[in-house]
Design a protein around this motif. Structure first.
Motif, short mmCIF file in Angstrom:
data_model
loop_
_atom_site.label_atom_id
_atom_site.label_comp_id
_atom_site.label_asym_id
_atom_site.label_seq_id
_atom_site.Cartn_x
_atom_site.Cartn_y
_atom_site.Cartn_z
N ASP A 126 -8.47 -8.48 2.20
CA ASP A 126 -6.90 -8.51 2.48
C ASP A 126 -6.73 -8.78 3.84
O ASP A 126 -7.68 -8.50 4.88
CB ASP A 126 -6.38 -7.21 2.46
CG ASP A 126 -6.16 -6.93 0.61
OD1 ASP A 126 -6.48 -7.98 -0.28
OD2 ASP A 126 -5.80 -5.83 0.39
N ARG A 168 -7.77 -3.53 0.43
CA ARG A 168 -9.10 -4.09 -0.42
C ARG A 168 -10.02 -4.86 0.55
O ARG A 168 -9.26 -5.77 1.66
CB ARG A 168 -9.02 -4.63 -1.57
CG ARG A 168 -8.03 -3.93 -2.60
CD ARG A 168 -7.88 -4.58 -4.00
NE ARG A 168 -7.24 -5.98 -3.70
CZ ARG A 168 -7.14 -6.92 -4.53
NH1 ARG A 168 -7.49 -6.77 -5.85
NH2 ARG A 168 -6.29 -8.14 -4.28
N ARG A 169 -11.17 -5.03 0.43
CA ARG A 169 -11.85 -6.18 1.16
C ARG A 169 -11.40 -7.61 0.84
O ARG A 169 -11.00 -7.96 -0.32
CB ARG A 169 -13.52 -6.14 0.60
CG ARG A 169 -14.37 -5.10 0.68
CD ARG A 169 -15.45 -5.02 -0.04
NE ARG A 169 -16.25 -3.93 -0.38
CZ ARG A 169 -16.39 -3.41 -1.48
NH1 ARG A 169 -15.56 -3.82 -2.35
NH2 ARG A 169 -16.92 -2.10 -1.76
N TYR A 200 0.76 -1.24 0.11
CA TYR A 200 -0.13 -0.12 -0.15
C TYR A 200 0.82 1.10 0.02
O TYR A 200 0.35 2.26 0.49
CB TYR A 200 -0.85 -0.09 1.09
CG TYR A 200 -1.67 -1.30 1.53
CD1 TYR A 200 -2.29 -2.01 0.43
CD2 TYR A 200 -1.50 -1.89 2.46
CE1 TYR A 200 -3.16 -3.05 0.62
CE2 TYR A 200 -2.28 -3.33 2.70
CZ TYR A 200 -2.93 -3.49 1.88
OH TYR A 200 -3.66 -4.83 1.90
N SER A 222 -2.08 2.71 -3.39
CA SER A 222 -2.93 1.38 -3.22
C SER A 222 -3.54 1.38 -1.75
O SER A 222 -2.61 1.80 -1.07
CB SER A 222 -2.26 -0.14 -3.47
OG SER A 222 -1.86 -0.06 -4.87
N GLU A 223 -4.66 1.03 -1.47
CA GLU A 223 -4.98 0.98 -0.41
C GLU A 223 -5.69 -0.66 -0.26
O GLU A 223 -5.87 -1.33 -0.99
CB GLU A 223 -6.43 1.71 -0.02
CG GLU A 223 -5.96 3.43 -0.35
CD GLU A 223 -6.94 4.31 0.35
OE1 GLU A 223 -8.14 3.98 0.57
OE2 GLU A 223 -6.51 5.56 0.46
N GLU A 253 -5.58 -15.46 -1.46
CA GLU A 253 -6.56 -14.51 -1.53
C GLU A 253 -7.78 -15.18 -1.81
O GLU A 253 -8.12 -16.11 -2.22
CB GLU A 253 -6.30 -13.74 -3.09
CG GLU A 253 -4.89 -12.80 -2.89
CD GLU A 253 -4.49 -11.89 -4.10
OE1 GLU A 253 -5.62 -11.89 -5.15
OE2 GLU A 253 -3.51 -11.37 -4.33
N ARG A 304 0.55 -5.82 4.18
CA ARG A 304 -0.49 -7.11 3.99
C ARG A 304 0.16 -8.19 4.30
O ARG A 304 1.39 -8.37 3.79
CB ARG A 304 -0.92 -6.90 2.50
CG ARG A 304 -1.88 -8.04 2.01
CD ARG A 304 -2.03 -7.86 0.47
NE ARG A 304 -1.19 -8.06 -0.23
CZ ARG A 304 -0.86 -7.31 -1.47
NH1 ARG A 304 -2.00 -6.46 -1.96
NH2 ARG A 304 -0.09 -7.55 -2.23
N VAL A 306 -14.36 -1.45 3.75
CA VAL A 306 -13.72 -0.35 3.24
C VAL A 306 -14.41 1.13 3.51
O VAL A 306 -15.74 0.89 3.60
CB VAL A 306 -12.93 -0.39 2.10
CG1 VAL A 306 -11.95 -1.69 1.97
CG2 VAL A 306 -13.85 -0.40 1.09
N TYR A 347 -15.59 -11.19 -2.11
CA TYR A 347 -16.10 -9.81 -2.32
C TYR A 347 -16.10 -9.67 -3.53
O TYR A 347 -16.43 -8.31 -3.92
CB TYR A 347 -15.40 -8.92 -1.37
CG TYR A 347 -15.23 -9.40 0.22
CD1 TYR A 347 -16.19 -8.81 0.95
CD2 TYR A 347 -14.52 -10.22 0.67
CE1 TYR A 347 -16.06 -9.20 2.50
CE2 TYR A 347 -14.22 -10.50 2.17
CZ TYR A 347 -15.28 -10.09 2.76
OH TYR A 347 -15.26 -10.17 4.24
N ASP A 348 -15.92 -10.57 -4.47
CA ASP A 348 -15.93 -10.04 -6.15
C ASP A 348 -17.29 -9.40 -6.37
O ASP A 348 -17.21 -8.76 -7.44
CB ASP A 348 -15.46 -11.56 -6.80
CG ASP A 348 -13.94 -11.54 -6.81
OD1 ASP A 348 -13.33 -10.87 -5.85
OD2 ASP A 348 -13.46 -12.61 -7.33
N ASP A 385 -18.48 1.52 2.77
CA ASP A 385 -19.35 0.45 2.91
C ASP A 385 -20.14 0.47 3.92
O ASP A 385 -19.93 0.90 4.99
CB ASP A 385 -18.18 -0.75 2.96
CG ASP A 385 -17.47 -1.24 1.53
OD1 ASP A 385 -17.96 -0.63 0.54
OD2 ASP A 385 -16.80 -2.03 1.71
#
Length: 287
Positions: A119, A116-117, A109, A113-114, A262, A246, A167, A266-267, A170
């Protein structure tokens, strides 16, 4: 002195030395005295032996310097790139087990980048899960932090490892009539949960503020996570800037040497609506 040097150099099987010429005696004396007792000039190796065998192998000083350089390199690597982290509890079982050593990717990150659901992240819980800074002797704390950074000691009491469930923006709700968790109105199937665990025994309906995360352990019945801090300042939310990195790899024990898998749970979750969510009757979050 002169007589002894002449006697040492004389070969018993050779003819006697001629009588020294008084006119050249001083020059001969200087040659004889400057040689070794066997008539052989001294070599650099002889000098090194006389100094205690310094060239026979690396000295303890060199070994200490190399060791210190390795430690400094590992600390820099741990601080900026990847940090070992010892799993102290079963709150993330079965994904992470007690005694596992993971590598936390600190670059995940770093460049915009941050999280994600889904992680699995390590974060500093000061101000969210822990309200007070750890106090203690600074020298002892420094040594302990260095050992923890190398994965040789348990992590600091303010460090936690959890899975990101929501995140910023949400709406996370649990649970529906069938005991399922939903994010932004979509029910989420969580295959990583400990078999037999419910998504949550604590009902909640929250909206995650921007710049924060809602996190939960995979062993829900044994995890102290965002649900336990609903009434605390911050409402159990973890600021994104408190995320250390992460969890990407399990590196110890060898039998569990693998990547942290992974999840695609949450896709199908959509992005939060531009106008934001409204919070239901059980809500304790923000929105």
């Amino acid at each position: 002195m002169d007589t002894e040097a002449q006697h040492t150099e004389r070969d018993p099987s050779s003819p006697a030395d001629p009588q020294p010429d008084p006119a050249t005696d001083d020059g001969s004396r200087s040659v004889r005295v400057s040689g070794t007792s066997a008539g052989t000039p001294e070599t650099p190796e002889d000098d090194e032996d006389d100094e205690g065998g310094a060239g026979r192998g690396p000295s303890w000083r060199r070994t200490g310097l190399v060791g210190a350089a390795c430690v400094v390199f590992l600390l820099l690597l741990s601080h900026f790139v990847a940090q070992p982290f010892l799993i102290p509890s079963g709150s993330m079982e079965p994904t992470l087990q007690v005694g596992d050593r993971i590598l936390v990717n600190k670059l995940a990150y770093r460049f915009g980048s941050e999280p994600r659901r889904g992680d699995v992240v390590v974060f500093d819980g000061t101000g969210s899960f822990v309200q007070e800074e750890r106090a203690g002797d600074p020298v002892t704390g420094l040594v302990r932090d260095a050992a923890a950074a190398l994965g040789l000691a348990a992590p600091d009491e303010t460090d936690f490892v959890k899975r990101v469930v929501g995140v910023g923006g949400d709406r996370v709700v649990c649970c529906d009539a069938k005991g399922r968790l939903s994010v932004n109105g979509v029910r989420v199937r969580e295959p990583y949960l400990t078999p037999g665990d419910r998504p949550s025994d604590v009902p909640f309906d929250i909206v995650v503020p921007p710049g924060t995360l809602w996190v939960m352990g995979d062993h829900r019945s044994q995890s102290s996570d965002s649900r336990d801090h609903l009434g605390s300042p911050g409402g159990g939310m973890v600021p994104v800037d408190k995320v250390v990195g992460r969890a990407d790899w399990i590196v110890w024990p060898v039998a569990r040497w693998t990547t942290v898998t992974e999840t695609d749970a949450y896709d199908s979750v959509p992005a939060p609506p531009a106008g934001g969510h409204t919070v239901g009757p059980r809500g304790s979050g923000h929105g």
